[in-house]
Design a protein around this motif. Structure first.
Motif, mmCIF file in Angstrom:
data_model
loop_
_atom_site.group_PDB
_atom_site.id
_atom_site.type_symbol
_atom_site.label_atom_id
_atom_site.label_comp_id
_atom_site.label_asym_id
_atom_site.label_seq_id
_atom_site.Cartn_x
_atom_site.Cartn_y
_atom_site.Cartn_z
ATOM 1 N N SER A 87 35.966 3.933 19.460
ATOM 2 C CA SER A 87 34.707 4.012 20.191
ATOM 3 C C SER A 87 33.861 2.764 19.944
ATOM 4 C CB SER A 87 33.923 5.261 19.770
ATOM 5 O OG SER A 87 33.440 5.121 18.450
ATOM 6 N N ARG A 88 32.980 2.481 20.892
ATOM 7 C CA ARG A 88 32.120 1.302 20.769
ATOM 8 C C ARG A 88 31.234 1.407 19.526
ATOM 9 N NH1 ARG A 88 27.932 -0.930 25.450
ATOM 10 N NH2 ARG A 88 27.165 -2.736 24.273
ATOM 11 N N ASN A 89 30.741 2.623 19.236
ATOM 12 C CA ASN A 89 29.875 2.808 18.063
ATOM 13 C C ASN A 89 30.618 2.479 16.770
ATOM 14 O OD1 ASN A 89 27.726 3.634 19.638
ATOM 15 N ND2 ASN A 89 28.157 5.828 19.380
ATOM 16 N N LEU A 127 33.370 0.663 16.427
ATOM 17 C CA LEU A 127 33.728 -0.757 16.413
ATOM 18 C C LEU A 127 32.525 -1.617 15.990
ATOM 19 C CD1 LEU A 127 35.903 -2.856 16.972
ATOM 20 C CD2 LEU A 127 35.171 -2.894 19.358
ATOM 21 N N SER A 128 31.350 -1.275 16.496
ATOM 22 C CA SER A 128 30.139 -2.020 16.132
ATOM 23 C C SER A 128 29.848 -1.877 14.640
ATOM 24 C CB SER A 128 28.941 -1.516 16.944
ATOM 25 O OG SER A 128 29.136 -1.748 18.323
ATOM 26 N N LEU A 129 30.077 -0.683 14.098
ATOM 27 C CA LEU A 129 29.843 -0.457 12.669
ATOM 28 C C LEU A 129 30.779 -1.315 11.825
ATOM 29 C CD1 LEU A 129 28.524 1.035 10.322
ATOM 30 C CD2 LEU A 129 30.152 2.908 10.691
ATOM 31 N N GLU A 135 32.248 -4.116 12.602
ATOM 32 C CA GLU A 135 31.877 -5.533 12.698
ATOM 33 C C GLU A 135 30.610 -5.825 11.901
ATOM 34 O OE1 GLU A 135 31.633 -5.989 16.914
ATOM 35 O OE2 GLU A 135 33.789 -6.371 17.154
ATOM 36 N N SER A 136 29.667 -4.883 11.880
ATOM 37 C CA SER A 136 28.399 -5.116 11.190
ATOM 38 C C SER A 136 28.546 -5.114 9.669
ATOM 39 C CB SER A 136 27.365 -4.061 11.603
ATOM 40 O OG SER A 136 27.701 -2.790 11.083
ATOM 41 N N ASN A 182 37.472 -6.118 10.733
ATOM 42 C CA ASN A 182 36.496 -7.206 10.850
ATOM 43 C C ASN A 182 36.998 -8.465 10.157
ATOM 44 O OD1 ASN A 182 36.097 -6.714 8.121
ATOM 45 N ND2 ASN A 182 34.049 -5.830 8.362
#
Length: 273
Positions: A108-110, A112-114, A116-117, A136
């Motif tokens: 999920s985009r959420n 994946l964003s986590l 990477e962050s 990441n």
């Protein structure tokens, strides 16, 4: 009750119980030994008596012929003097009405964003087979960039056992590898018809260590721990191993390595800077 379905998991459970019964000496449960004993470990009827169930039912359990309850399996685990990890493994075979659904091969985009962050802290997303679905820059710098591997090799078990640098990178390779394999075996045992588990197992068994531990039916559960890495560029790194389930994608897990000391934190920043 007798039931024709779920034969694979039941046979695996039965084989596991038999292996533990054969390792348990009579003296360990307060039974007298005898030089005339032909059976290694305990007899089936002795385990049944200790567990408070009929000997025929226990025999059917080892033969994978019956479905049974959590209560009975707890009693058998106590009779066999199983440690907590192996008791949990046995209880994982309790059959429920709804089996696990298939895992989506996307993130999920959420989530994946986590991932990477969290950089420069290494992080990745795993599916139930320990396949790497996302990672990441910190993860790629700590181990290797999974994008450089063949798709079937993008798997945490494959990296630990079949990727040559892993044994030098992990300071406690044998302990870490054995624990990871035990977790994998416990999961794979419940899904004998899953072709991806079978494929990974075949690759792992080419390694002598994995073949030996797998043949002993060793299982383990996940425990948070600090992993010691000897990185060829960053030097000694001490990272806290964290594994979390994703609520929006329950079959996926977030795997993160959090610095356990200031020196490791600074080294990770330099490594990915």
């Amino acid at each position: 009750m007798h039931d024709g379905g779920s034969g694979g998991p039941r046979r695996e459970l039965g084989a596991f119980l038999r292996s533990r019964r054969e390792r348990l000496a009579p003296a360990e449960v307060g039974l007298p030994g005898s030089p005339r004993r032909r059976t290694p470990g305990l007899r089936r009827e002795e385990v049944a008596e200790l567990a408070g169930i009929s000997s025929s039912w226990y025999a059917w359990l080892e033969q994978g012929r019956v479905r049974t309850s959590e209560q009975v399996l707890r009693s058998v685990a106590r009779a066999l003097r199983l440690p907590a990890d192996e008791t949990a493994h046995v209880l994982s075979f309790v059959e429920h009405a709804a089996p696990d659904g298939p895992s989506p091969g996307w993130v999920s985009r959420n989530l994946l964003s986590l991932v990477e962050s969290l950089a420069p802290n290494p992080a990745a997303v795993l599916d139930p087979h320990w396949d790497l679905l996302a990672w990441n820059t910190g993860y790629a710098a700590l181990l290797t960039d999974p994008a450089r591997l063949a798709p079937k090799q993008r798997n945490l078990l494959w990296l630990v056992f079949r990727w040559p640098p892993a044994r030098a990178l992990l300071a406690s390779w044998e302990t870490d590898a054995r624990s990871l394999l035990g977790q994998f075996r416990a999961k794979a045992a419940r899904h004998p018809e899953d072709t991806r588990y079978a494929e990974i197992t075949e690759q792992l068994l080419a390694d002598p260590h994995a073949a030996h531990w797998y043949g002993r039916r060793e299982t383990s559960a996940y425990h948070p721990a600090v992993r010691h890495f000897r990185h060829p560029v960053a030097g000694d790194l001490h990272l806290r191993y964290v594994k979390l389930a994703a609520v929006d994608q329950p079959s996926h897990h977030l795997l993160a390595y959090v610095p356990d000391d200031r020196a490791t934190e600074q080294a990770l920043r330099a490594l990915t800077g």
